[in-house]
Write a protein that holds these residues in place. Structure first.
Motif, PDB file in Angstrom:
ATOM      1  N   UNK A   1      11.863  70.613  38.376  1.00 38.63           N
ATOM      2  CA  UNK A   1      12.559  69.345  38.149  1.00 38.63           C
ATOM      3  C   UNK A   1      13.738  69.193  39.106  1.00 38.63           C
ATOM      4  N   UNK A   2      14.469  70.279  39.329  1.00 41.09           N
ATOM      5  CA  UNK A   2      15.607  70.220  40.243  1.00 41.09           C
ATOM      6  C   UNK A   2      15.141  69.914  41.663  1.00 41.09           C
ATOM      7  N   UNK A   3      14.027  70.511  42.063  1.00 39.44           N
ATOM      8  CA  UNK A   3      13.489  70.233  43.395  1.00 39.44           C
ATOM      9  C   UNK A   3      13.077  68.769  43.512  1.00 39.44           C
ATOM     10  N   UNK A   4      12.426  68.246  42.471  1.00 41.16           N
ATOM     11  CA  UNK A   4      12.018  66.843  42.477  1.00 41.16           C
ATOM     12  C   UNK A   4      13.231  65.928  42.564  1.00 41.16           C
TER      13      UNK A   4
ATOM     14  N   UNK B   1      16.818  62.372  45.654  1.00 43.19           N
ATOM     15  CA  UNK B   1      18.166  62.065  46.147  1.00 43.19           C
ATOM     16  C   UNK B   1      18.184  62.040  47.670  1.00 43.19           C
ATOM     17  N   UNK B   2      17.490  62.959  48.284  1.00 40.96           N
ATOM     18  CA  UNK B   2      17.423  63.006  49.745  1.00 40.96           C
ATOM     19  C   UNK B   2      16.765  61.747  50.295  1.00 40.96           C
TER      20      UNK B   2
ATOM     21  N   UNK C   1      16.681  58.832  48.811  1.00 37.52           N
ATOM     22  CA  UNK C   1      17.591  57.708  48.586  1.00 37.52           C
ATOM     23  C   UNK C   1      18.681  57.688  49.652  1.00 37.52           C
ATOM     24  N   UNK C   2      19.188  58.841  50.026  1.00 38.00           N
ATOM     25  CA  UNK C   2      20.213  58.918  51.075  1.00 38.00           C
ATOM     26  C   UNK C   2      19.639  58.461  52.407  1.00 38.00           C
ATOM     27  N   UNK C   3      18.421  58.900  52.717  1.00 36.91           N
ATOM     28  CA  UNK C   3      17.783  58.482  53.965  1.00 36.91           C
ATOM     29  C   UNK C   3      17.580  56.973  53.994  1.00 36.91           C
ATOM     30  N   UNK C   4      17.198  56.394  52.844  1.00 36.83           N
ATOM     31  CA  UNK C   4      17.033  54.936  52.772  1.00 36.83           C
ATOM     32  C   UNK C   4      18.355  54.226  53.022  1.00 36.83           C
ATOM     33  N   UNK C   5      19.437  54.740  52.461  1.00 37.12           N
ATOM     34  CA  UNK C   5      20.751  54.136  52.672  1.00 37.12           C
ATOM     35  C   UNK C   5      21.169  54.239  54.130  1.00 37.12           C
TER      36      UNK C   5
END
Length: 73
Positions: free
Chosen positions: A50-53, A58-59, A61-65
């Protein structure tokens, strides 16, 4: 000679089978510890998954931003 070896093997097998029939308190406790450790490891594996997912999401989402910010320039 071969009959003696067969008889000895059967006696050993019977002694082994009857010796392992009952579990003592240490063996029962050991099994409970093994079962608990297996369940704990399963729980840890699930939590890590779950933490990896979550980290991957999050990664992304950051790339999209970052892409949105860079698209404006």
């Amino acid at each position: 000679m071969q009959k003696n070896n067969l008889l000895l093997a059967l006696i050993c097998l019977l002694l082994f089978a009857t010796g392992c029939a009952e579990q003592g308190p240490a063996e029962k406790a050991g099994e409970k510890i093994d079962e608990t450790m297996e369940r704990s490891m399963d729980t840890v594996d699930e939590a890590v998954g779950e933490a990896e997912d979550n980290a991957e999401a999050a990664s992304e989402a950051i790339e999209d931003q970052i892409d949105e910010i860079n698209g404006g320039y």
